[in-house]
Design an enzyme around this catalytic site. Structure first.
Site, mmCIF file in Angstrom:
data_model
loop_
_atom_site.group_PDB
_atom_site.id
_atom_site.type_symbol
_atom_site.label_atom_id
_atom_site.label_comp_id
_atom_site.label_asym_id
_atom_site.label_seq_id
_atom_site.Cartn_x
_atom_site.Cartn_y
_atom_site.Cartn_z
ATOM 1 N N TYR A 84 -42.690 -67.462 9.302
ATOM 2 C CA TYR A 84 -43.823 -66.987 8.483
ATOM 3 C C TYR A 84 -43.247 -66.271 7.263
ATOM 4 O O TYR A 84 -42.080 -65.845 7.277
ATOM 5 C CB TYR A 84 -44.770 -66.079 9.281
ATOM 6 C CG TYR A 84 -44.091 -65.113 10.231
ATOM 7 C CD1 TYR A 84 -43.541 -63.918 9.756
ATOM 8 C CD2 TYR A 84 -44.013 -65.380 11.596
ATOM 9 C CE1 TYR A 84 -42.936 -63.022 10.649
ATOM 10 C CE2 TYR A 84 -43.404 -64.497 12.480
ATOM 11 C CZ TYR A 84 -42.866 -63.317 11.994
ATOM 12 O OH TYR A 84 -42.248 -62.445 12.842
ATOM 13 N N LYS B 154 -43.615 -58.365 21.248
ATOM 14 C CA LYS B 154 -42.941 -58.860 20.030
ATOM 15 C C LYS B 154 -41.614 -58.164 19.730
ATOM 16 O O LYS B 154 -41.176 -58.124 18.584
ATOM 17 C CB LYS B 154 -43.856 -58.737 18.787
ATOM 18 C CG LYS B 154 -45.236 -59.284 18.928
ATOM 19 C CD LYS B 154 -45.332 -60.625 19.606
ATOM 20 C CE LYS B 154 -44.706 -61.792 18.884
ATOM 21 N NZ LYS B 154 -44.819 -63.042 19.728
ATOM 22 N N LYS C 136 -41.652 -68.309 19.873
ATOM 23 C CA LYS C 136 -40.708 -67.178 19.765
ATOM 24 C C LYS C 136 -39.703 -67.546 18.671
ATOM 25 O O LYS C 136 -38.998 -68.558 18.779
ATOM 26 C CB LYS C 136 -39.953 -66.946 21.082
ATOM 27 C CG LYS C 136 -40.826 -66.881 22.312
ATOM 28 C CD LYS C 136 -41.778 -65.700 22.330
ATOM 29 C CE LYS C 136 -42.920 -66.004 23.295
ATOM 30 N NZ LYS C 136 -43.963 -65.020 23.330
HETATM 31 N N1 LIG Z 1 -33.114 -65.412 21.456
HETATM 32 C C1 LIG Z 1 -34.301 -65.337 20.907
HETATM 33 N N2 LIG Z 1 -35.077 -66.399 20.761
HETATM 34 C C2 LIG Z 1 -36.294 -66.325 20.203
HETATM 35 N N3 LIG Z 1 -36.840 -65.161 19.788
HETATM 36 C C3 LIG Z 1 -36.106 -64.062 19.898
HETATM 37 C C4 LIG Z 1 -34.827 -64.098 20.477
HETATM 38 N N4 LIG Z 1 -34.349 -62.848 20.459
HETATM 39 C C5 LIG Z 1 -35.290 -62.069 19.915
HETATM 40 N N5 LIG Z 1 -36.351 -62.789 19.576
HETATM 41 C C6 LIG Z 1 -37.560 -62.245 18.983
HETATM 42 O O1 LIG Z 1 -38.521 -62.149 19.965
HETATM 43 C C7 LIG Z 1 -39.782 -62.094 19.314
HETATM 44 C C8 LIG Z 1 -40.864 -62.368 20.290
HETATM 45 O O2 LIG Z 1 -40.937 -61.204 21.087
HETATM 46 P P1 LIG Z 1 -41.525 -61.221 22.520
HETATM 47 O O3 LIG Z 1 -40.868 -62.265 23.316
HETATM 48 O O4 LIG Z 1 -41.430 -59.854 23.037
HETATM 49 O O5 LIG Z 1 -43.012 -61.643 22.238
HETATM 50 S S1 LIG Z 1 -44.225 -61.566 23.287
HETATM 51 O O6 LIG Z 1 -44.728 -60.232 23.238
HETATM 52 O O7 LIG Z 1 -43.736 -61.944 24.595
HETATM 53 O O8 LIG Z 1 -45.191 -62.521 22.754
HETATM 54 C C9 LIG Z 1 -39.678 -63.114 18.245
HETATM 55 O O9 LIG Z 1 -40.526 -62.690 17.186
HETATM 56 P P2 LIG Z 1 -40.985 -63.652 16.006
HETATM 57 O O10 LIG Z 1 -39.730 -63.888 15.224
HETATM 58 O O11 LIG Z 1 -41.986 -62.913 15.232
HETATM 59 O O12 LIG Z 1 -41.506 -64.894 16.615
HETATM 60 C C10 LIG Z 1 -38.207 -63.101 17.906
HETATM 61 O O13 LIG Z 1 -37.929 -62.505 16.653
#
Ligand SMILES: Nc1ncnc2c1ncn2[C@@H]1O[C@H](COP(=O)(O)OS(=O)(=O)O)[C@@H](OP(=O)(O)O)[C@H]1O
Length: 871
Positions: free
Chosen positions: A829, A606, A825
């Protein structure tokens, strides 16, 4: 205390140094007498005189005589045929050596253990942790220090410079005496309170000392004096040192030192002090006894030693070095003699049926005689044609094994030992999966052995592991190879073999390893029968000089015993095959280290790892792993059950290397970051890999993870609020506590980073600010390209664009549109409530402080969010 000294006036000549009763002196060549007339040089001399008459023969005559002689000999050989080959050879060779070792005292033939030698353990002296040795060495290179470490490692005795200890060892006892009074009192108090003893070694001195008083200690040192009357403590694990009377031949060339036991009457601390170093084998045993005695038995090795001697290549050897019926008889006789010393002793024979009856007639009779005595031995199937398994497919392997099994069934050879070994260790480690499959299918193999795990050298570090329910036991080296057939051809001379037996490498292998499997070959049992000589000698030597109780059991029982003794060796640690030339030789040709990743994105979850993965995969020189169907696209090899599937399974996630090795393979598994075992495993398999870590505020990470679990319908996450999860206590249901840990633990960044840095240098690790990745990915990707040293430099400005609808940067497609990450991603929420945010900020405060300190120490940039968290 007496210092280093060899026993005065006891120099013993070479021939008595060797423990062969009745054998002629070594200098005379062969160990047994040979009829003079049979020696080729004698024959030549006498015949020439006889034909040429008493006068000195002219050179012409000699040439003629020589030619006639050669012709006659050739004719003779031809007419006698192959059957006489061995007879002639044995006439020329003389008889093999015998292990007629004489012990100056009763040989320990009982299998009883001696009385416990450690004094009763005072109740107040219990240690809460695993007992260890605290070791003070002069420098990391110093000689006795190295010898001490060698013994401790070989005997799997833990030692360190921190924690709680069972024994304290000073390589130089004077260092202990020189400790300043305050620290000395602290150390002595510790030793007294926990009943911990001390071992000290007196440093070697050039000058002679007579009655030099030890500082603050009621002891006087005499150095470089002769040892006259040795009388030592008899309360030891091994044979009392009083046996080491100077008249004994074994000590003629060794340097005996005096060691003394201080029972603690003076200041309540027990000590064993050695007058010199550990060069001589007897002192090594005494050192182990001292550690056992002074730790009140807590650091004590069992006195049981299991030995299994495999005879590989039964039927395989070339003509001339196979076993005749006499050799088989000698093997059986030796087996009977060994049973007097090791109950139930049996040799373990590994056969390759293809070469049955492939020798000279006397040798073929030897083959048949082995099978006539099939019940006298243990048997296991080797490879039918002795082919190296890593060169074969599973189908071919199975075929080879089937042939050998049919041979066994046709000759009443038992097929249920559950044991097998591979020619040249090939396929066992590094693992060739088809071998394990075929073994299981055809022979129901459950145990094997190899010298190659983790490496052949250093031998003291060889260990076992279990792969796919097959136990792989470490094998020890006994100094006999396929080509060591004649005593006088032994590399380094007979003396080398004898010193390995008499306190050297072979002897110490058995002393240091509770379970030893030795590999010998058919050829070591024919001709000079060196294996019989070696094992009978070493076993007698051990029985003479130690209280060890020797045993043997069949391989399957041995395997179970091994992993019962060393349960933490069950899990393998896969090593990088390309760092070991021998491993490369027994690794399938089509495999290559180019099929392993050059860098890993290790998480934590995350923090933006998927965005990072996607952006990296856009680079023309970077190749990502194939997605895994089971693990949500991540490979997750190093942290869970997948690790046990082996490196072939892992390598299948990467494309077979193309011609150019400039491609950067990588994978991303976000749970690697906090996995306890992961850094050690990654270091072993990918020692040169770069590691990419992303971090965001830990509370934000925890909250994102909670919503991730809810989105994946995790029942516990659905049942409990975020507040309930992060405040769960020890009394709460297990599932809730487990969720809490997974939610909170990865955010303790400094703790996990420290663990990675225990295994990798900081220069191989880059820390990416996940917040920056989100707001300015082009900057981050450029930085990362520089760190990885990737060519060509990819211009991300043209390929990443902010997408207003998604609220994140996305990939620019060829049609100039944006392709963003999926709905999972960048989830939507509600924001975290303030009280939870405050709670988490306090919770993570110490970890964030530690992170800031760590980053500053490593000269890494400190993320902006971290500065803010600490304000
Ligand atoms: N470019 C781009 N697009 C979408 N999301 C982005 C991006 N850069 C960073 N993030 C942040 O990445 C969070 C998800 O982290 P991970 O990819 O490490 O999650 S996982 O562990 O693989 O499930 C995800 O967390 P959440 O916002 O909670 O969904 C995003 O905040």
């Amino acid at each position: 205390m007496e210092g280093d000294q060899s026993p005065g006036g006891s120099a013993v000549s070479q021939d008595t140094y060797l423990l062969i009763g009745g054998a002629p002196p070594l200098q005379q060549g062969r160990p047994r007498s040979v009829p003079r007339g049979c020696r080729p040089w004698r024959l030549w001399h006498r015949t020439s005189l006889c034909l040429a008459g008493p006068r000195k023969a002219s050179w012409r005559r000699r040439v003629v005589v020589l030619a006639v002689l050669i012709a006659v000999l050739l004719l003779l050989l031809y007419s006698l045929g192959e059957s006489s080959h061995r007879t002639i050879m044995s006439m020329v060779r003389g008889r093999p050596p015998e292990a007629a070792f004489r012990c100056n005292g009763p040989v320990n033939t009982t299998s009883q253990l001696p009385h416990p030698h450690a004094p009763p353990r005072p109740t107040q002296s219990r240690l809460r942790e695993d007992p260890k040795v605290l070791l003070f060495t002069e420098t990391q290179y110093s000689r006795t220090g190295q010898a001490i470490i060698h013994i401790l490692v070989a005997n799997r005795i833990k030692y360190k410079m921190e924690g709680k200890y069972g024994v304290v060892v000073f390589e130089n006892f004077e260092r202990y005496l020189q400790i300043d009074p305050w620290n000395r009192e602290l150390l002595d108090k510790y030793l007294r309170d926990y009943g911990v003893g001390l071992v000290g070694f007196m440093p070697a001195r050039e000058e002679t000392q007579v009655g030099a008083k030890l500082r603050g200690f009621p002891l006087y040192v005499h150095s470089n004096l002769g040892l006259e009357n040795v009388s030592l403590n008899t309360d030891t694990t091994y044979t009392p040192l009083e046996w080491a009377a100077p008249s004994l031949p074994h000590f003629s060339e060794e340097r005996l030192i005096l060691s003394i036991l201080d029972k603690g009457d003076y200041d309540g601390i027990s000590r064993v002090l050695f007058g010199g170093n550990l060069d001589f084998w007897l002192h090594r045993l005494l050192f182990l006894d001292a550690v056992s005695y002074l730790s009140l038995g807590r650091i004590s090795l069992s006195l049981e030693r299991y030995i299994l001697v495999d005879i590989d290549d039964i039927f395989v050897a070339k003509k001339g070095v196979r076993m005749t019926t006499d050799d088989v008889k000698a093997l059986l006789d030796s087996q009977w003699r060994l049973r007097e010393l090791v109950p139930e002793w049996r040799f373990n024979l590994g056969f390759s049926g293809k070469y049955y009856q492939n020798g000279y007639p006397e040798e073929n009779a030897g083959d048949r005689m082995l099978l006539e005595h099939v019940d006298e031995f243990w048997w296991f199937g080797h490879m039918w044609g002795h082919t190296q398994p890593h060169t074969l497919t599973q189908e071919k392997l199975e075929h080879q094994m089937q042939l050998n099994k049919q041979f066994a069934l046709a000759h009443n050879i038992p097929t249920d030992s559950g044991y097998s070994i591979a020619p040249h260790h090939s396929g066992v480690y590094p693992v060739h999966e088809p071998l394990y499959d075929a073994w299981k299918k055809v022979w129901n193999v459950r145990v094997t052995s190899s010298e190659e795990y983790p490496h052949l050298y250093p031998a003291r570090l060889r260990r076992g592991f279990i792969h796919r329910n097959i136990m792989v036991l470490p094998r020890q080296t006994c100094g006999l190879f396929t080509h060591t057939v004649f005593i006088d051809k032994y590399p380094g001379g007979r003396q080398t073999l004898d010193s390995s037996i008499h306190g050297g490498e072979l002897f110490l292998s058995i002393v240091y390893n509770p379970i030893s499997i030795f590999m010998t070959h058919l050829s070591n049992y024919g001709n000079d029968r060196l294996a019989l000589y070696t094992f009978e000698s070493v076993i007698k030597f051990i029985k003479c000089w130690t209280n060890l109780s020797l045993r043997t059991v069949p391989p399957l029982q041995l395997g179970e015993k091994y992993f019962h003794l060393f349960p933490n060796e069950r899990d393998p640690v896969w090593g990088y095959p390309c760092a070991d030339r021998r491993h490369m030789q027994i690794w399938a040709k089509e495999k290559s280290c180019e099929q392993l990743p050059k860098f890993l994105v290790i998480g934590p979850q995350k923090t933006g790892t998927t965005a990072l993965y996607t952006f990296l995969a856009m680079h023309p020189a970077i190749v990502a792993n194939y997605p895994s169907a089971d693990t949500f696209e991540e490979v997750q090899f190093f942290n869970g059950k997948n690790y046990y599937k082996g490196i072939d399974w892992y390598m299948n996630f990467f494309p077979v290397p193309a011609n150019s090795s400039s491609r950067f393979l990588f994978e991303k598994s976000a749970t690697y970051f906090e996995g306890e075992m992961v850094p050690q495993r990654v270091k072993a398999l990918l020692p040169h890999s770069r590691l990419v870590v992303t971090v965001i505020p830990p509370s934000k990470r925890a909250y994102s993870w909670y919503h991730h679990m809810r989105a994946h319908n995790d029942p516990t996450a659905l049942q409990y609020t975020f507040h309930q999860v992060i405040t769960a206590g020890d009394g709460d249901p297990r599932a809730l506590r487990s969720l809490r840990n997974k939610c909170l633990v990865p955010g303790m960044y400094a703790k996990h980073l420290e663990r990675w840095l225990d295994h990798f240098p900081a220069s191989q690790l880059i820390l990416i600010d996940g917040e920056e990745l989100r707001s300015d990915p082009v900057y981050v990707m450029n930085d990362l390209q520089r760190f990885l040293g990737i060519q060509p430099f990819y211009n991300y400005t043209e390929h990443l664009r902010y997408d207003k609808r998604k609220g994140f940067f996305c990939q620019v497609t060829e049609e100039d549109k944006t392709k963003c990450l999926g709905r999972g991603k960048g989830r939507i929420y509600p924001p975290m409530n303030e009280s939870d945010a405050k709670l988490l900020k306090e919770y993570y405060q110490p970890y964030n402080v530690a992170l800031e300190k760590l980053l500053t120490r490593l000269d890494y940039p400190v993320p902006k969010w971290l500065e803010e968290e600490l304000q």
